[in-house]
Design an enzyme around this catalytic site. Structure first.
Site, PDB file in Angstrom:
ATOM      1  N   HIS A  69      -5.268 -42.540 -25.356  1.00  0.00           N
ATOM      2  CA  HIS A  69      -4.075 -43.107 -24.701  1.00  0.00           C
ATOM      3  C   HIS A  69      -3.937 -42.626 -23.257  1.00  0.00           C
ATOM      4  O   HIS A  69      -3.059 -43.104 -22.529  1.00  0.00           O
ATOM      5  CB  HIS A  69      -2.804 -42.851 -25.529  1.00  0.00           C
ATOM      6  CG  HIS A  69      -2.204 -41.495 -25.401  1.00  0.00           C
ATOM      7  ND1 HIS A  69      -2.402 -40.490 -26.330  1.00  0.00           N
ATOM      8  CD2 HIS A  69      -1.393 -40.959 -24.470  1.00  0.00           C
ATOM      9  CE1 HIS A  69      -1.733 -39.411 -25.953  1.00  0.00           C
ATOM     10  NE2 HIS A  69      -1.116 -39.669 -24.832  1.00  0.00           N
ATOM     11  N   ASP A 112      -7.066 -41.649 -31.632  1.00  0.00           N
ATOM     12  CA  ASP A 112      -6.681 -41.442 -30.231  1.00  0.00           C
ATOM     13  C   ASP A 112      -7.619 -40.415 -29.588  1.00  0.00           C
ATOM     14  O   ASP A 112      -7.246 -39.272 -29.369  1.00  0.00           O
ATOM     15  CB  ASP A 112      -5.221 -40.970 -30.201  1.00  0.00           C
ATOM     16  CG  ASP A 112      -4.671 -40.883 -28.801  1.00  0.00           C
ATOM     17  OD1 ASP A 112      -5.314 -41.401 -27.873  1.00  0.00           O
ATOM     18  OD2 ASP A 112      -3.592 -40.280 -28.640  1.00  0.00           O
ATOM     19  N   SER A 196      -1.245 -34.110 -23.509  1.00  0.00           N
ATOM     20  CA  SER A 196      -2.137 -35.023 -24.223  1.00  0.00           C
ATOM     21  C   SER A 196      -3.578 -34.859 -23.769  1.00  0.00           C
ATOM     22  O   SER A 196      -3.841 -34.714 -22.578  1.00  0.00           O
ATOM     23  CB  SER A 196      -1.750 -36.470 -23.948  1.00  0.00           C
ATOM     24  OG  SER A 196      -0.531 -36.760 -24.543  1.00  0.00           O
TER      25      SER A 196
END
Ligand SMILES: *[C@@H]1O[C@H](CO)[C@@H](O)[C@H](O)[C@H]1NC(C)=O
Ligand SMILES: *[C@@H]1O[C@H](CO)[C@@H](O)[C@H](O)[C@H]1NC(C)=O
Length: 228
Positions: A69, A112, A196
């Site tokens: 992402h 992801d 992330s």
């Protein structure tokens, strides 16, 4: 507005009913500078000249792993960073090719994970070194792990952390996480916005996962952090 947009967050918090929330999480501490030489600060160059940030980690001299992402028009990989304001010995490398997981689902944040192939080789030094990936046979669920990144540290802060920070996480066993191929931890403490793509590193010093998401169960209960 422009400044605010530049600092947009890269971790999504999903509630079970599918509503996407953004949220910050407390906890963690600054690491000893350059004690995590595999850490990558990833600049995401977006439309209209905006820049966002993710974490990542160096696997070998020309591959970086991050979250799928963390998508951008193009990327700059920064190696050897501790304080983002000291650009002294930082290596800046562009990305040649991106390999998001073929079954990445951006709505559900499934699979992801993404590999980046660097345009030129990283130069290893005491501040820049790869990390080993845990193998299939590295045993059962590790327990005591940590996640590091330059993400937000406080829900009142608009900005990322200037220095690399780390938080301890304890993995929990849950059927849902196993089914989704995730490692999970519970509670308010954990990786936050901007973290992330960073690694989940466990007792043996190997990378077990990638910081992906935070889930807020609709039924209440603690936040669930997911690591791909
Ligand atoms: C993600 O998964 C949902 C539910 O299975 C599906 O409806 C959707 O089409 C998927 N999206 C992508 C981009 O594959
Ligand atoms: C984090 O975990 C490490 C290794 O288990 C431990 O030595 C350290 O004291 C922990 N730090 C905090 C703040 O809990």
């Amino acid at each position: 507005m422009l400044i605010h947009c530049k600092l947009v967050i890269l971790i999504l918090v999903l509630s079970v009913d599918g509503q996407v929330l953004l949220r910050e999480i407390f906890g963690g501490h600054e690491v000893v500078p350059h004690s995590r030489p595999y850490m990558v600060l990833l600049e995401l160059h977006m439309l209209h000249g905006l820049t966002n940030y993710c974490g990542g980690f160096l696997l070998n001299e020309d591959s970086v792993m991050t979250a799928a992402h963390c998508k951008a028009r193009f990327y700059t990989v920064l190696l050897g960073v501790h304080n983002v304001h000291n650009s002294g010995e930082v290596q800046r490398v562009s990305v040649d090719q991106t390999f998001p997981h073929k079954d990445f689902n951006s709505t559900l944040l499934k699979n992801d994970i993404m590999l980046l192939k660097l345009n030129s080789k990283a130069k290893f030094s005491k501040n820049v070194r790869p990390i080993a990936l845990a193998g299939q046979d590295d045993g059962s669920l590790p327990k005591s792990c940590r996640a590091s990144g330059w993400g937000k540290t406080d829900r009142n802060h608009k900005y990322m952390s200037h220095v690399l920070r780390e938080v301890n996480v304890t993995l929990t066993d849950s059927e849902k996480c196993r089914k989704d191929n995730l490692y999970c931890s519970e509670g308010e403490t954990g990786p936050a916005e901007g973290d992330s793509g960073g690694p989940l590193v466990c007792e043996d010093g190997k990378a077990y996962g990638v910081v992906s998401s935070v889930l807020k169960p609709k039924s209440g209960g603690p936040l669930i952090h997911g690591f791909t």
